[in-house]
Motif scaffolding. Structure first.
Motif, short mmCIF file in Angstrom:
data_model
loop_
_atom_site.label_atom_id
_atom_site.label_comp_id
_atom_site.label_asym_id
_atom_site.label_seq_id
_atom_site.Cartn_x
_atom_site.Cartn_y
_atom_site.Cartn_z
N ILE A 181 0.89 -1.18 -0.26
CA ILE A 181 0.01 -0.14 0.12
C ILE A 181 0.76 1.20 0.05
N SER A 182 2.07 1.28 0.82
CA SER A 182 2.75 2.39 0.78
C SER A 182 3.64 2.84 -0.59
N GLU A 183 3.76 1.71 -1.18
CA GLU A 183 4.43 1.79 -2.58
C GLU A 183 3.62 2.37 -3.84
N ALA A 184 2.25 1.73 -3.42
CA ALA A 184 1.15 2.05 -4.29
C ALA A 184 0.73 3.50 -4.23
N SER A 185 1.02 4.02 -3.04
CA SER A 185 0.63 5.49 -2.97
C SER A 185 1.50 6.43 -3.53
N LYS A 186 2.82 6.07 -3.88
CA LYS A 186 3.75 6.85 -4.49
C LYS A 186 3.66 6.97 -6.12
N LYS A 187 3.12 5.96 -6.59
CA LYS A 187 2.60 6.08 -7.92
C LYS A 187 1.52 6.82 -8.66
N GLN A 188 1.48 7.12 -10.04
CA GLN A 188 0.64 8.11 -10.32
C GLN A 188 0.39 7.30 -11.80
N GLY A 189 -0.86 7.89 -12.13
CA GLY A 189 -1.36 7.65 -13.89
C GLY A 189 -1.23 6.03 -14.01
N ASP A 190 -0.88 5.80 -15.28
CA ASP A 190 -0.92 4.54 -15.65
C ASP A 190 0.04 3.34 -14.95
N ASN A 191 1.05 3.91 -14.34
CA ASN A 191 1.97 3.37 -13.66
C ASN A 191 1.17 2.47 -12.36
N SER A 192 0.32 3.59 -11.76
CA SER A 192 -0.41 3.11 -10.40
C SER A 192 -1.37 2.29 -10.90
N VAL A 193 -2.03 2.20 -11.98
CA VAL A 193 -3.06 1.37 -12.32
C VAL A 193 -2.38 -0.03 -12.61
N GLU A 194 -1.37 -0.08 -13.28
CA GLU A 194 -0.68 -1.26 -13.82
C GLU A 194 -0.08 -1.81 -12.12
N PHE A 195 0.68 -1.07 -11.41
CA PHE A 195 1.21 -1.48 -10.31
C PHE A 195 -0.05 -2.16 -9.18
N GLY A 196 -1.26 -1.48 -9.22
CA GLY A 196 -2.44 -1.93 -8.45
C GLY A 196 -3.10 -3.17 -9.08
N CYS B 118 -12.55 5.55 -14.51
CA CYS B 118 -12.27 6.96 -13.34
C CYS B 118 -10.68 7.04 -13.39
N VAL B 119 -10.02 6.13 -13.78
CA VAL B 119 -8.50 5.85 -13.31
C VAL B 119 -7.71 6.37 -14.74
N TYR B 120 -8.23 6.82 -15.83
CA TYR B 120 -7.60 7.29 -16.93
C TYR B 120 -7.98 8.89 -17.24
N GLY B 121 -7.08 9.66 -17.59
CA GLY B 121 -7.17 11.20 -17.78
C GLY B 121 -7.64 11.39 -18.98
N TRP B 122 -7.74 10.71 -20.14
CA TRP B 122 -8.16 11.08 -21.28
C TRP B 122 -9.63 11.41 -21.27
N PRO B 123 -10.09 12.54 -22.02
CA PRO B 123 -11.56 12.98 -22.21
C PRO B 123 -12.39 11.92 -22.72
N LYS C 38 -2.46 -1.82 -22.67
CA LYS C 38 -1.16 -1.88 -22.57
C LYS C 38 -1.05 -1.65 -20.98
N VAL C 39 -2.09 -1.61 -20.16
CA VAL C 39 -1.85 -1.47 -18.68
C VAL C 39 -1.80 -2.77 -17.99
N CYS C 40 -2.68 -3.82 -18.59
CA CYS C 40 -2.80 -5.12 -17.95
C CYS C 40 -2.10 -6.08 -18.55
#
Length: 161
Positions: A57-72, A137-142, A159-161
């Protein structure tokens, strides 16, 4: 009936699932949270292996965007793998009759199917529409509904999975 709950051991999933567990207890069902290190006062049984979600959980909280989704997703799948390996013994030891599965615990239903036991998916958190017709909700594209945009979204997700 004795119901075994399986969900990630994080507040956003555990809190709604324990609320559901209390409602089912009020209707004279026994409940037990499997693979949990606590369930807000409800019975629980920790898993035989490490809790991949809680451990990262602490490592996941340091990630953002696609890296966060993939890690999770990788963490959730590692947790599911551990669950599938130990579920037959856990079900036998606890006497669970059916499973209540958090829909984010991908593929956990395979354990219930293998055991020939009833199960239900519950979505206590945000719903993900993988059809491409509603924005994730996890992606930033419109969000766009043109045929070109709908054709791109599955490619982007893959590409994420």
């Amino acid at each position: 009936m004795k119901l075994g709950f399986i969900c990630p051991n994080v507040p956003g999933h555990l809190n709604p699932m324990t609320a559901l567990g209390r409602q089912l207890q009020a209707r004279n069902h026994e409940v037990v949270f499997l693979y949990s290190s606590g369930a807000s006062g409800l019975p629980f049984v920790p898993g035989p292996e490490k809790d991949h979600v809680k451990e990262n959980i602490s490592e996941a909280s340091k990630k953002q965007g696609d890296n966060s989704v993939e890690f999770g997703l990788r963490i959730l799948l590692a947790q599911t793998e551990a669950i599938l390996k130990s579920l037959p013994a856990t079900v036998k030891a606890t006497g669970v009759d059916a499973l209540v599965l958090d829909s984010i615990q991908f593929y956990a239903e395979l354990g219930a199917i293998q055991l020939g036991m009833p199960y239900i998916h519950v979505s206590p958190a945000l719903y993900f529409d993988y059809s491409g017709y509603a924005p994730l909700c996890v992606y930033g594209w419109p969000h766009q509904t043109s045929p070109e945009a709908l054709a791109q979204k599955p490619r982007r997700r893959s590409k994420v999975c």
